[in-house]
Design an enzyme around this catalytic site. Structure first.
Site, PDB file in Angstrom:
ATOM      1  N   GLU A 127       0.862  -1.195   0.000  1.00  0.00           N
ATOM      2  CA  GLU A 127       0.000   0.000   0.000  1.00  0.00           C
ATOM      3  C   GLU A 127       0.891   1.236   0.000  1.00  0.00           C
ATOM      4  OE1 GLU A 127      -2.141  -0.253   3.680  1.00  0.00           O
ATOM      5  OE2 GLU A 127      -3.179  -2.098   3.119  1.00  0.00           O
ATOM      6  N   LYS A 129       2.403   4.514   1.284  1.00  0.00           N
ATOM      7  CA  LYS A 129       2.461   5.051   2.649  1.00  0.00           C
ATOM      8  C   LYS A 129       2.126   6.539   2.570  1.00  0.00           C
ATOM      9  CE  LYS A 129       5.342   5.071   6.782  1.00  0.00           C
ATOM     10  NZ  LYS A 129       5.167   6.455   7.168  1.00  0.00           N
ATOM     11  N   ASP A 131       1.579  10.260   3.517  1.00  0.00           N
ATOM     12  CA  ASP A 131       2.243  11.152   4.470  1.00  0.00           C
ATOM     13  C   ASP A 131       1.211  12.115   5.044  1.00  0.00           C
ATOM     14  OD1 ASP A 131       4.294  12.110   5.920  1.00  0.00           O
ATOM     15  OD2 ASP A 131       5.276  13.194   4.301  1.00  0.00           O
ATOM     16  N   TYR A 238      -6.873   1.941   6.215  1.00  0.00           N
ATOM     17  CA  TYR A 238      -6.042   0.771   5.896  1.00  0.00           C
ATOM     18  C   TYR A 238      -5.869  -0.239   7.035  1.00  0.00           C
ATOM     19  CZ  TYR A 238      -2.866   4.168   7.993  1.00  0.00           C
ATOM     20  OH  TYR A 238      -2.303   5.102   8.816  1.00  0.00           O
ATOM     21  N   LYS A 326      10.932   3.124   2.660  1.00  0.00           N
ATOM     22  CA  LYS A 326      10.854   4.573   2.456  1.00  0.00           C
ATOM     23  C   LYS A 326      11.488   5.001   1.142  1.00  0.00           C
ATOM     24  CE  LYS A 326       9.367   6.228   6.568  1.00  0.00           C
ATOM     25  NZ  LYS A 326      10.075   7.236   7.334  1.00  0.00           N
ATOM     26  N   CYS A 420      17.828  44.432  12.218  1.00  0.00           N
ATOM     27  CA  CYS A 420      16.708  44.005  11.387  1.00  0.00           C
ATOM     28  C   CYS A 420      16.879  44.538   9.964  1.00  0.00           C
ATOM     29  CB  CYS A 420      15.402  44.518  11.989  1.00  0.00           C
ATOM     30  SG  CYS A 420      13.990  44.305  10.886  1.00  0.00           S
ATOM     31  N   CYS A 423      14.102  47.322   9.184  1.00  0.00           N
ATOM     32  CA  CYS A 423      14.005  48.643   9.809  1.00  0.00           C
ATOM     33  C   CYS A 423      15.294  49.093  10.488  1.00  0.00           C
ATOM     34  CB  CYS A 423      12.860  48.671  10.813  1.00  0.00           C
ATOM     35  SG  CYS A 423      13.194  47.706  12.301  1.00  0.00           S
ATOM     36  N   CYS A 438      13.403  40.997  15.689  1.00  0.00           N
ATOM     37  CA  CYS A 438      13.543  42.444  15.538  1.00  0.00           C
ATOM     38  C   CYS A 438      12.848  43.138  16.707  1.00  0.00           C
ATOM     39  CB  CYS A 438      12.906  42.876  14.219  1.00  0.00           C
ATOM     40  SG  CYS A 438      12.582  44.637  14.143  1.00  0.00           S
ATOM     41  N   CYS A 444       8.742  48.965  12.747  1.00  0.00           N
ATOM     42  CA  CYS A 444       9.301  48.091  11.713  1.00  0.00           C
ATOM     43  C   CYS A 444       8.232  47.820  10.661  1.00  0.00           C
ATOM     44  CB  CYS A 444       9.762  46.781  12.342  1.00  0.00           C
ATOM     45  SG  CYS A 444      10.321  45.581  11.124  1.00  0.00           S
TER      46      CYS A 444
HETATM   47  S1  IVH Z   1      -0.223   0.412   8.781  1.00  0.00           S
HETATM   48  C1  IVH Z   1       0.104  -1.824  12.627  1.00  0.00           C
HETATM   49  N1  IVH Z   1      -0.598   1.403   6.384  1.00  0.00           N
HETATM   50  O1  IVH Z   1       2.653   5.306   8.678  1.00  0.00           O
HETATM   51  C2  IVH Z   1       0.182  -1.119  11.340  1.00  0.00           C
HETATM   52  N2  IVH Z   1       0.347   2.825   8.025  1.00  0.00           N
HETATM   53  O2  IVH Z   1       5.199   4.865  10.029  1.00  0.00           O
HETATM   54  C3  IVH Z   1       0.165   0.333  11.478  1.00  0.00           C
HETATM   55  N3  IVH Z   1       0.771   5.098   7.255  1.00  0.00           N
HETATM   56  O3  IVH Z   1       1.388   5.170  11.954  1.00  0.00           O
HETATM   57  C4  IVH Z   1       0.219   1.176  10.315  1.00  0.00           C
HETATM   58  N4  IVH Z   1       0.031   4.841   5.202  1.00  0.00           N
HETATM   59  O4  IVH Z   1       0.340   6.821  10.253  1.00  0.00           O
HETATM   60  C5  IVH Z   1      -0.148   1.641   7.627  1.00  0.00           C
HETATM   61  N5  IVH Z   1      -1.017   2.138   4.224  1.00  0.00           N
HETATM   62  C6  IVH Z   1      -0.588   2.388   5.458  1.00  0.00           C
HETATM   63  C7  IVH Z   1      -0.096   3.648   5.845  1.00  0.00           C
HETATM   64  C8  IVH Z   1       0.372   3.822   7.143  1.00  0.00           C
HETATM   65  C9  IVH Z   1       0.548   5.679   6.069  1.00  0.00           C
HETATM   66  C10 IVH Z   1       1.359   5.768   8.414  1.00  0.00           C
HETATM   67  C11 IVH Z   1       0.605   5.555   9.711  1.00  0.00           C
HETATM   68  C12 IVH Z   1       1.560   4.836  10.614  1.00  0.00           C
HETATM   69  C13 IVH Z   1       2.861   5.288  10.054  1.00  0.00           C
HETATM   70  C14 IVH Z   1       3.981   4.361  10.452  1.00  0.00           C
END
Ligand code: IVH
Length: 694
Positions: A127, A129, A131, A238, A326, A420, A423, A438, A444
């Site tokens: 999946e 990840k 952010d 998820y 990552k 600054c 000013c 400042c 200012c």
């Molecule tokens: S699973 C026990 N799935 O990444 C499993 N986490 O670094 C827990 N995150 O705390 C997390 N996308 O905030 C999972 N497809 C995904 C995710 C995901 C983003 C985040 C989540 C987690 C953090 C861990």
């Protein structure tokens, strides 16, 4: 710092212990900056490196593992202001992989743990990840009852009201639902929505967010859910926490249930049958990353079969059955053409590197933040340096390092300005602070608009009909520059100048000048507050007014207090609730000539009334400690507080055994509960007004 360069294998036990101590503190600070304040100060990669180092040292010296070890904690303790929610099933974090080998090792570990042959394939789910900010939403019989942030993993913040404003998280689940389920996922903001939000924030002088993740976090963790509702938040789901009355064979099946109930699941989710397929998916997603509408920082691999997940279980803060591979931040080399220092609306000096434009992962970058003075010194970044930059969280580029080998011979370390740039006033840095600020305040140009807004605001000069928009417009057209200008506007030909302006009819011009005239006389405490001196809020202004009685006496005392051996300094510090840092800000304000000039020209225009101690005899609340909570209808918090103090009451921010009275408006939460638990008297706003005879 030098210790860090020593390989873990070469560390002595003593060195290891001291480094673990430093790492624990450092990581905790970064956790708080990231999770609690939504304002990280280092890149994800740098943070991960710290954690990796910590884990490696702990692995070599297991008995040195500290009680406050970062490997035991997830995220940061929740910020205050929200109710706390215990997670019945902890919200965990994920282990990280940074290379293909790490992923292969992860799969080997799983096979070994399950006692499987090396050739045996384990079906995995991949999946993206996301952010964003993780949340957990609890549904009982298909109905949303409570939602929380992750917090430290075992206790999060109650964000139910905020989550309800997000369309992607339904209030009711459709179809066949379990008796109980906690749905977990990620709240995020798209890149486009983030850019639009920042543009709107900038236009109205609001907070600018560093990246979509911080914008999502800052929007979700609003004490006022109305603000959350205005922000374009989305979510992907998820995972699950506690569940009663339903089971799944695989993560894939669970994702289909999520979809059927009405939750968004990520369309880039894939089943991978081999390590090869997993790594291919990583690369494919990586190629598409820049074009996705939202930020991702990796790919999450999860064992698909739930029975295997259960057997694998958890190790400290992460499941054995999942990991995150990552993506590294996108980097490029360029040259620092100049370092410029910008002055924010509150006077903070922020250095920015002007770069030779360079393409970083599809985006042309020509500026990078340098954060602050220490950051420049630590990385020894100089004008003319060749540097490596990267887009962290994909948005604001940062300078990773200077390539010292390429440095021009005549280069000199960068000297951060102590004046600054907007000013010319002194820019000072207080002990314990990273930012230089400042001291120009009212004069200012970078700060004056904000200061003027404060000056006319409700609890200060309270000039009717003179809102923030007018201040901005008048300032832009050079009608006002400093506070005294408000009172000279009419004599300086303000009337004819206003006449031609849109929205200014004869009547409204009359009203404005009448409102200004009414404020030519002002109480000392309002006047002090209106100056917008750092740390001097309404309560402090009142204390000062009370202590010095008149403007002249206060002014003289603040000037004399510059000498720290003087009686004036001692007296200032002796005022209850005024500490040394606040005293420094007061003295600092008066030490600046331009501030004195502003005071002098103001004093020519207005009358500052001496402080008259209120007659509190006969007041029902004299000597009592009062707490206001919830929404008040007939007055602002500031007014309520000042009013109660004028009647001799002490106003406290939290309820304790010492509280005599709690005034609770609609929406009162934990303070009201606390009062009830302690048996403190609670009244409505209406009852309170009756009590004080208003
Ligand atoms: S699973 C026990 N799935 O990444 C499993 N986490 O670094 C827990 N995150 O705390 C997390 N996308 O905030 C999972 N497809 C995904 C995710 C995901 C983003 C985040 C989540 C987690 C953090 C861990």
């Amino acid at each position: 710092m030098s210790l860090r360069k020593t390989a873990v294998a070469d560390l002595t036990e003593k060195q290891a212990a001291s480094e673990l101590k430093v790492l624990a503190t450092e990581i905790a600070l970064h956790d708080a900056a990231y999770h609690r304040d939504d304002a990280p100060t280092i890149t994800d990669a740098a943070y991960d490196a710290l954690r990796k180092r910590n884990d490696a040292i702990e692995a070599r010296f297991p008995k040195l593992k500290r009680a406050d070890s970062p490997s035991k904690a997830v995220g940061a303790a929740p910020a205050t202001g929200f109710k706390k929610v215990q997670h019945t099933v902890p919200m965990l974090s994920l282990g990280n992989a940074f290379s293909d080998e790490d992923v292969a090792d992860f799969m080997d570990r799983i096979r070994r743990f399950l006692d499987l042959d090396a050739e045996e394939q384990i079906e995995m789910i991949a999946e993206p990840k996301i952010d964003g900010l993780s949340f957990s939403a609890r549904y009982e019989n298909g109905q949303l009852v409570v939602a929380a942030t992750r917090g430290d993993g075992s206790e999060g913040e109650d964000i139910t009201a905020n989550i309800r404003t997000i369309k992607a998280v339904p209030d009711f689940l459709m179809g066949d639902v379990p008796k109980l389920i906690e749905i977990r996922g990620e709240v995020y903001m798209t890149k486009a929505d983030f850019a639009a939000l920042n543009a709107a924030q900038e236009a109205k002088g609001g907070k600018i967010f560093a990246n979509p993740r911080n914008a999502a976090a800052g929007s979700l963790r609003q004490l006022d859910p109305k603000i959350t509702a205005e922000r374009p938040l989305k979510a992907f789901t998820y995972a699950y926490g506690e569940v009663k009355g339903m089971e799944w064979k695989t993560q894939w099946d669970f994702l289909q249930s999520l979809k059927a109930w009405g939750f968004p699941i990520n369309p880039r989710t894939k089943v991978c049958k081999t390590l090869d397929a997993m790594l291919k998916e990583y690369r494919k997603l990586g190629e598409d990353r820049a074009g996705l509408p939202y930020d991702i920082d990796g790919i999450v691999y999860k064992v698909n079969r739930v029975d295997l997940q259960k057997r694998l279980g958890f190790v400290s803060r992460a499941p054995r059955w999942a990991t995150a591979y990552k993506y590294s931040a996108e980097q490029a080399e360029t040259v620092v053409e100049n370092i410029e220092v910008q002055v924010g609306r509150t006077g903070t000096l922020t250095p920015v590197a002007r770069l030779k434009p360079v393409n970083v992962g599809g985006v042309v970058v020509s500026n990078a933040t340098l954060h602050n003075e220490d950051e420049i010194a630590r990385k020894d970044i100089r004008i003319g340096d060749s540097v490596i930059i990267q887009r962290a969280g994909d948005v604001i580029p940062q300078v990773v390092e200077s390539l010292t080998a390429k440095r021009p011979k005549d280069s000199k370390p960068y000297k951060f300005p102590t004046k600054c740039p907007a000013c010319g006033s002194h820019a000072i840095r207080e002990e314990g602070e990273v930012a230089r600020r400042c001291t120009g305040g009212l004069m200012c140009p970078a700060q004056s608009v904000e200061r003027l807004k404060h000056f006319v605001s409700r609890n200060a000069f309270d000039i009717e009909g003179f809102g923030e928009k007018n201040i901005e417009a008048f300032f832009e057209d050079d009608l006002i520059e400093s506070p005294a200008d408000l009172f000279t506007l009419e004599k300086r030909g303000g009337r004819p100048k206003l006449k031609g302006r849109e929205g200014w009819a004869e009547k409204s011009i009359d009203n404005l000048f009448a409102a200004i005239e009414r404020r030519r006389t002002i109480s000392l405490e309002r006047f002090i507050y209106a100056l917008g001196i750092r740390q001097v809020g309404q309560a402090t202004a009142r204390l000062l007014a009370h202590a010095y009685g008149s403007f002249d006496a206060w002014r003289k005392a603040m000037l004399a207090a510059k000498d720290k051996d003087s009686d004036a300094w001692t007296e200032l510090n002796a005022i209850e609730q005024i500490g040394e840092s606040m005293a420094d800000d007061l003295v600092g304000f008066f030490a600046e000539r331009h501030n004195r000039d502003i005071l002098d020209s103001l004093a020519k225009e207005i009358t500052i009334e001496d402080f008259v101690a209120p007659d509190t005899s006969g007041s029902a609340i004299a000597g009592k400690t009062v707490v206001f909570t919830g929404n008040l209808e007939s007055m602002s918090r500031g007014e309520a507080k000042a009013g109660a103090q004028a009647l001799g009451a002490k106003v406290a921010g939290s309820v304790s055994k010492k509280t005599d009275l709690v005034v609770a408006g609609p929406g009162a939460g934990s303070k009201l509960k606390e009062a009830e638990a302690l048996g403190v008297k609670v009244v409505t706003e209406e009852e309170y007004l009756k009590l004080i005879g208003a």
